[in-house]
Design an enzyme around this catalytic site. Structure first.
Site, PDB file in Angstrom:
ATOM      1  N   ARG A   1      29.235  90.495  28.392  1.00 40.93           N
ATOM      2  CA  ARG A   1      28.447  91.675  28.082  1.00 40.93           C
ATOM      3  C   ARG A   1      28.129  91.376  26.342  1.00 40.93           C
ATOM      4  NH1 ARG A   1      32.750  95.774  29.895  1.00 40.93           N
ATOM      5  NH2 ARG A   1      33.897  94.290  29.256  1.00 40.93           N
TER       6      ARG A   1
ATOM      7  N   LYS B   1      47.156  95.310  34.850  1.00 39.51           N
ATOM      8  CA  LYS B   1      46.510  96.789  34.703  1.00 39.51           C
ATOM      9  C   LYS B   1      47.121  97.484  35.946  1.00 39.51           C
ATOM     10  CE  LYS B   1      42.501  94.537  33.110  1.00 39.51           C
ATOM     11  NZ  LYS B   1      41.057  94.473  33.208  1.00 39.51           N
TER      12      LYS B   1
ATOM     13  N   HIS C   1      28.025  95.579  37.073  1.00 44.58           N
ATOM     14  CA  HIS C   1      28.685  94.759  38.205  1.00 44.58           C
ATOM     15  C   HIS C   1      27.744  94.591  39.117  1.00 44.58           C
ATOM     16  CE1 HIS C   1      32.846  96.584  37.048  1.00 44.58           C
ATOM     17  NE2 HIS C   1      32.987  95.490  36.710  1.00 44.58           N
TER      18      HIS C   1
ATOM     19  N   SER D   1      34.290  99.567  33.311  1.00 39.95           N
ATOM     20  CA  SER D   1      34.957 100.670  34.300  1.00 39.95           C
ATOM     21  C   SER D   1      35.978 101.535  33.410  1.00 39.95           C
ATOM     22  CB  SER D   1      35.963  99.812  35.301  1.00 39.95           C
ATOM     23  OG  SER D   1      35.219  99.032  36.004  1.00 39.95           O
TER      24      SER D   1
END
Ligand code: PNS
Length: 167
Positions: free
Chosen positions: A94, A45, A17, A132
């Site tokens: 990514r 979440k 990040h 994360s």
């Protein structure tokens, strides 16, 4: 002028990040613009860290980046963009596995607010594996996370793991 939002859950913020924040802030700075790191407060979440804790970690890691602001938001990202007069959303990509969801989000957001375009930054190769979720997984099994997050964040993750596993 670019006024960009980099939105996310940041639970917790990782080196991946931070790489995107630095590069997006550099791009924004070239047009005398600003980058707002938008921390989501109402995801589906359940985050490990509270919204205040996530904002506080981001404030620490973005100290010194003069055109970067950290704000929390709830509700739709396009509404947050309207409230902050942002015209660009920045997201890191990514791998190909990120692409489908990111494209869907970008197109939905553009349908809801055509004033806002999404800009993708390819994550630095050295961070392409990092998330994360992986950081939390390693931390919960007492693995070393110093390769993944800054020292101040690692300390908070370790404290949080102890707190959560004690209760
Ligand atoms: O770090 P994340 O969890 O991948 O970030 C996802 C985020 C915060 C960018 C996304 O969930 C979001 O924008 N949520 C706000 C609600 C919203 O606008 N949803 C519609 C987008 S299709």
């Amino acid at each position: 002028m670019i006024r960009a939002i980099y939105p996310g859950s940041f639970d917790p913020v990782t080196f991946g990040h931070i790489d995107v924040i630095k590069r997006a802030s550099r791009l924004a700075a070239q047009t005398v613009g600003e980058l707002i790191v938008g921390v989501l407060n109402n995801g589906s979440k359940t985050p490990l860290f509270t919204i205040d804790e996530r904002v506080s970690m981001l404030l620490e890691v973005t100290e010194g980046l003069s055109n970067v602001k950290v704000m929390s938001f709830s509700g739709l990202l396009v509404d947050f963009a309207r409230q902050t007069n942002a015209n660009v959303v920045v997201r890191g990509l990514r791998a190909i596995s990120d692409f489908e969801y990111e494209l869907q989000m970008a197109q939905t957001n553009r349908k809801m607010n055509p004033q806002v375009d999404t800009m993708f930054l390819a994550t630095g190769l050295e961070y392409s594996y990092l998330s994360s979720t992986i950081v939390k997984e390693v931390a919960f099994f007492h693995g070393d996370i110093h390769e993944f997050v800054p020292e101040s964040v690692a300390k908070r993750v370790q404290e949080k793991v102890l707190e959560v596993t004690r209760t």
